[in-house]
Scaffold this motif. Structure first.
Motif, short mmCIF file in Angstrom:
data_model
loop_
_atom_site.label_atom_id
_atom_site.label_comp_id
_atom_site.label_asym_id
_atom_site.label_seq_id
_atom_site.Cartn_x
_atom_site.Cartn_y
_atom_site.Cartn_z
N TYR A 14 30.58 -4.53 74.26
CA TYR A 14 30.83 -5.03 72.63
C TYR A 14 30.79 -6.92 73.13
CZ TYR A 14 33.04 -0.65 70.13
OH TYR A 14 33.14 0.62 69.10
N THR A 16 32.30 -10.51 71.85
CA THR A 16 33.53 -10.70 70.78
C THR A 16 34.43 -11.98 70.83
OG1 THR A 16 36.02 -10.24 68.95
CG2 THR A 16 36.03 -9.64 71.73
N ARG A 17 34.58 -13.10 70.11
CA ARG A 17 35.60 -14.56 70.96
C ARG A 17 36.93 -14.13 70.74
NH1 ARG A 17 33.41 -17.88 66.30
NH2 ARG A 17 31.91 -16.85 66.05
N LYS A 18 37.38 -14.81 71.29
CA LYS A 18 38.96 -15.06 71.80
C LYS A 18 39.39 -16.51 71.54
CE LYS A 18 40.25 -14.62 75.95
NZ LYS A 18 41.12 -14.02 77.61
#
Length: 46
Positions: A14, A16-18
């Protein structure tokens, strides 16, 4: 942007950004892996 790679060994990822300020260490989330059709832990891959 980070990649979350499945710990089941299927190679599924996956993207995503954090927020690095809130989560400075590696992220682990329980998400669905469609290759083995169940929820497994996904770890941040660098």
């Amino acid at each position: 942007m980070i990649k979350l790679r499945s710990t089941a060994g299927t190679g599924y990822t996956y993207v995503t950004r954090k927020n690095r300020r809130n989560d400075p260490d590696r992220l682990t989330l329980s998400k669905y892996d469609p290759i083995i059709r169940r929820h497994v832990l996904f770890r941040e891959d660098r």
